[in-house]
Design an enzyme around this catalytic site. Structure first.
Site, PDB file in Angstrom:
ATOM      1  N   GLU A  51       0.839  -1.199   0.000  1.00 44.83           N
ATOM      2  CA  GLU A  51       0.000   0.000   0.000  1.00 44.83           C
ATOM      3  C   GLU A  51       0.876   1.252   0.000  1.00 44.83           C
ATOM      4  OE1 GLU A  51      -2.545  -0.727   3.399  1.00 44.83           O
ATOM      5  OE2 GLU A  51      -4.127  -1.460   2.090  1.00 44.83           O
ATOM      6  N   SER A  89      -4.053   2.362   0.749  1.00 43.23           N
ATOM      7  CA  SER A  89      -4.951   2.041   1.843  1.00 43.23           C
ATOM      8  C   SER A  89      -6.370   2.484   1.527  1.00 43.23           C
ATOM      9  CB  SER A  89      -4.477   2.731   3.128  1.00 43.23           C
ATOM     10  OG  SER A  89      -5.473   2.677   4.129  1.00 43.23           O
TER      11      SER A  89
END
Length: 336
Positions: free
Chosen positions: A208, A235
């Site tokens: 991420e 995210s």
């Protein structure tokens, strides 16, 4: 604790094409995470249900954003629950759903929505007054993403959804961290930050990191968003004008590996395009960035080697190739 007899119901009977359609529509109305795209594609692959990025784009197009929830909005998950939760949202968009789709109880989805109520219209907007008329996840293609890339318009800056800027390229996460705040970095507010080598094979594991931090010197000037392009993920709580899951990834020979500093990058979300404005012959003749290649994962043993050798691209769910397709529910023998 209560129990029910085994009626033979299996996940493969409940999770159908209609279920995936409903999930994609709900994702748009919620302003849900881009990570859901990878999960849905992988789950469909495990079940043997055909699902593509183009289908996700079609099913998610024109979905109103109804939930004022971070990161696309203001409120938190407990506010969403108090306001009526998922059932209230689904009732508002019931005309866009396949209400015959079965739930885990064996009963169709439509039977559960009649009594759903919005208790707080500030958190869950009525259909007539959405936060955004056309949300969902947009799937992009073009010179930089022949196999697809995605963007979440609900979390982006509207003015940047159509943008042209020169590339500022980072060949690895380490390169990004080393240079992003360098006062000498040749970058301005119109630049397009490009991070590569972060896909399933390259990192490995698709981290991420796609929501690249903005250069400190631009933050000090008041810049709060820029176009960013990456073959990794971000995210579900992140926001910004981020093109991610670029496929093929740099490590798999994707065009992202050939982008150079200064190349004009053209983003047009409405047209579903992400391109590099470099003559095709010139771009095709380039070699992948040596710095990116040097930074790629090269495991020689163990789980990491198995993963890199068998993982598929983000456009199919980034699952391992030998796990694609339904294998049934039979357990051949007990484990002792």
């Amino acid at each position: 604790m209560c129990s029910t007899p085994d009626d033979g119901r299996r996940p493969s009977q409940v999770i159908t094409k209609a279920s995936f359609h409903n999930a994609i529509v709900a994702l748009g109305a919620l302003g849900g995470s881009t990570n859901a795209v990878v999960h849905l594609l992988a789950l469909a692959g495990r079940l043997g249900v055909p699902l593509s990025l183009d289908e996700i784009d079609r099913a998610g197009h024109g979905i109103p954003l109804l939930v004022d929830l971070q990161p696309a909005g203001r409120h938190l998950m407990e506010d969403f629950h108090r306001a009526g939760g998922l059932a209230a949202v689904l009732r508002e968009i019931s005309d866009l759903l396949d209400l015959s789709a079965l739930t885990v109880t064996g009963r169709p989805l439509g039977e559960y929505l009649a009594e759903a109520v919005i208790h707080d219209p500030e958190v869950i907007r009525p259909r007539a007054t959405p936060m955004m008329a056309d949300a969902g996840i947009a799937v992009l293609r073009g010179d930089l993403a022949p196999d697809g890339a995605i963007i979440k318009p609900a979390a982006a800056t509207e003015a940047l959804l159509r943008h042209r800027g020169r590339a500022v390229v980072f060949d690895s996460v380490e390169d990004l961290h080393h240079r992003i705040d360098d006062p000498a970095l040749d970058v301005d507010a119109d630049s397009v930050l490009v991070l590569r080598g972060c896909g399933p094979k390259g990192y490995p594991g698709m981290p991420e990191v796609a929501n690249l931090p903005l250069p400190r010197k631009l933050l000090q000037q008041g810049v709060r968003d820029m176009v960013r392009v990456c073959d990794g993920r971000m995210s579900g709580t992140a926001y910004g004008t981020v093109v991610l899951h670029v496929a093929p990834e740099g490590a798999a020979g994707g065009p992202l590996a050939k982008v150079r500093d200064g190349d004009p990058i053209v983003l047009d979300v409405e047209a579903r395009r992400i391109d590099v404005d470099v003559p095709a012959v010139e771009f095709a003749a380039r070699e992948p960035s040596p710095a990116m290649v040097a930074a790629l994962a090269r495991p020689t043993r163990g789980w990491e080697k198995l993963y890199v050798s068998t993982v598929r691209g983000a456009e199919t769910g980034a699952d391992l190739d030998f796990l694609v397709g339904s294998s049934g529910d039979r357990v051949p023998r007990d484990s002792h």
